[in-house]
Design an enzyme around this catalytic site. Structure first.
Site, PDB file in Angstrom:
ATOM      1  N   GLU A  84       0.835  -1.269  -0.006  1.00 31.91           N
ATOM      2  CA  GLU A  84      -0.123  -0.026   0.084  1.00 31.91           C
ATOM      3  C   GLU A  84       0.893   1.229  -0.161  1.00 31.91           C
ATOM      4  O   GLU A  84       0.274   2.336  -0.454  1.00 31.91           O
ATOM      5  CB  GLU A  84      -0.985  -0.055   1.144  1.00 31.91           C
ATOM      6  CG  GLU A  84      -2.098  -1.035   1.102  1.00 31.91           C
ATOM      7  CD  GLU A  84      -2.975  -1.211   2.151  1.00 31.91           C
ATOM      8  OE1 GLU A  84      -2.662  -0.602   3.195  1.00 31.91           O
ATOM      9  OE2 GLU A  84      -4.124  -1.745   1.897  1.00 31.91           O
ATOM     10  N   GLU A 115       7.687 -21.431   8.688  1.00 31.62           N
ATOM     11  CA  GLU A 115       7.885 -20.520   9.766  1.00 31.62           C
ATOM     12  C   GLU A 115       8.813 -21.008  10.437  1.00 31.62           C
ATOM     13  O   GLU A 115       9.497 -20.111  11.422  1.00 31.62           O
ATOM     14  CB  GLU A 115       6.535 -20.038  10.365  1.00 31.62           C
ATOM     15  CG  GLU A 115       6.136 -21.066  11.250  1.00 31.62           C
ATOM     16  CD  GLU A 115       4.806 -20.541  12.220  1.00 31.62           C
ATOM     17  OE1 GLU A 115       4.980 -20.240  13.386  1.00 31.62           O
ATOM     18  OE2 GLU A 115       3.806 -20.084  11.553  1.00 31.62           O
TER      19      GLU A 115
END
Length: 305
Positions: A84, A115
């Site tokens: 963004e 992860e």
């Protein structure tokens, strides 16, 4: 065996023990009440957030980049905030980047074991040629994700700035960062579902890190996003409105300046405020390091620490 019992993000919320028996309205009320505790937790961490912003601004001013690194929800939020920045602040996609354990496919599908790999965190930053000018923000609700720890440790080895963001006190990743932001939001409404309050807290802090850092490098004039990229019809109209709001000119004058500035909103604003042509305004803006106020007052003014 991994011991999660000491993590408040994994404990059960006493207020929602009978969640499956409550009415829809009652569940919504409980969720809303729990969400309202998040900003209170963040307020306590504002001094650390301010220090983190300073690190990020220093990186940008040195030609460095900002990397968010995380797994699962934390990684997705980092990717979102990075993406963004491009339309909002007109940044190059390389300037702010989000890395998620497991790569792009992990944005929509869980990648098993990603992860848990310290090496993967290091390798992902290596692939992006991390330098000592860059800043790495490691994000983990639990505060213990190996992928994030691997990334932060590699950043230390390279000499990059290191910031951690966790939703537990005394988080493991805090030990691997220069600046540790801890926002303990307490047990989730749905036990262990850290996409809820923890995710909200992380999103709010990331909003602060990116937005205030962009203020600090001249991407904002007053409270206007003057480096917005007009990539669609809505943003073209928003661009003209920003020009009008920044200069108090009418719609026609804003449109003319927008065209004359080759659709560069900030440049159009400077042209109107200084009554200079495009080339002269570009020089004035460059001399002011991109700060609109600097073109008007002859001094450069950025965000305050």
């Amino acid at each position: 065996m991994m011991d999660l019992s000491k993590l408040t993000t994994e404990t059960r919320n006493e207020k929602t023990m009978n969640l499956d028996e409550l009415s829809t309205s009652k569940v919504l009320e409980l969720m809303n009440a729990e969400d309202q505790t998040v900003p209170v937790s963040i307020k306590k961490a504002l001094p650390e957030v301010a220090l983190a912003v300073k690190k990020i601004v220093d990186s940008f001013q040195a030609g460095g980049r900002l990397f968010y690194i995380g797994a699962g929800t934390s990684g997705r939020l980092g990717v979102l905030d990075a993406a963004e920045c491009v339309p909002t602040f007109g940044t190059d996609p390389e300037m702010v980047q989000g890395l998620i354990a497991g790569g792009e496919q992990a944005m929509t599908v869980a990648v098993e074991g990603a992860e848990d790999s310290v090496e993967l965190g290091e390798n992902d930053l290596k692939a992006h040629h991390l330098s000592d000018k860059d800043t790495v923000v490691g994000i983990a609700a639990s505060g213990r994700t190996p992928y994030v720890i691997g990334g932060l440790d590699y950043a230390k080895k390279i000499g990059a700035s290191r910031i951690s963001l966790a939703c537990n006190n005394h988080a493991e990743i805090s030990n691997h960062a220069e600046i540790a932001i801890e926002v303990p939001v307490g047990p989730e409404v749905l036990t262990g579902s850290t996409r809820l309050k923890s995710g909200t807290a992380q999103k709010m802090v990331l909003n602060m890190l990116s937005t205030v850092s962009m203020v600090g490098i001249g991407k904002v004039y007053k409270n206007l996003m003057v480096d917005v990229k007009p990539t669609n019809a809505k943003l073209v109209e928003r661009s003209k409105r920003i020009i009008m709001q920044a200069t108090e000119c009418d719609y026609e004058a804003a449109g003319d300046a927008f065209v004359a500035a080759d659709k560069n909103v900030k440049l159009a604003i400077v042209m109107i405020l200084t009554n200079l042509d495009k080339n002269e305004a570009e020089i004035r803006l460059k001399n002011a390091n991109g700060f609109v106020r600097g073109t008007i007052r002859g001094t450069i003014k950025g965000g305050k620490d």
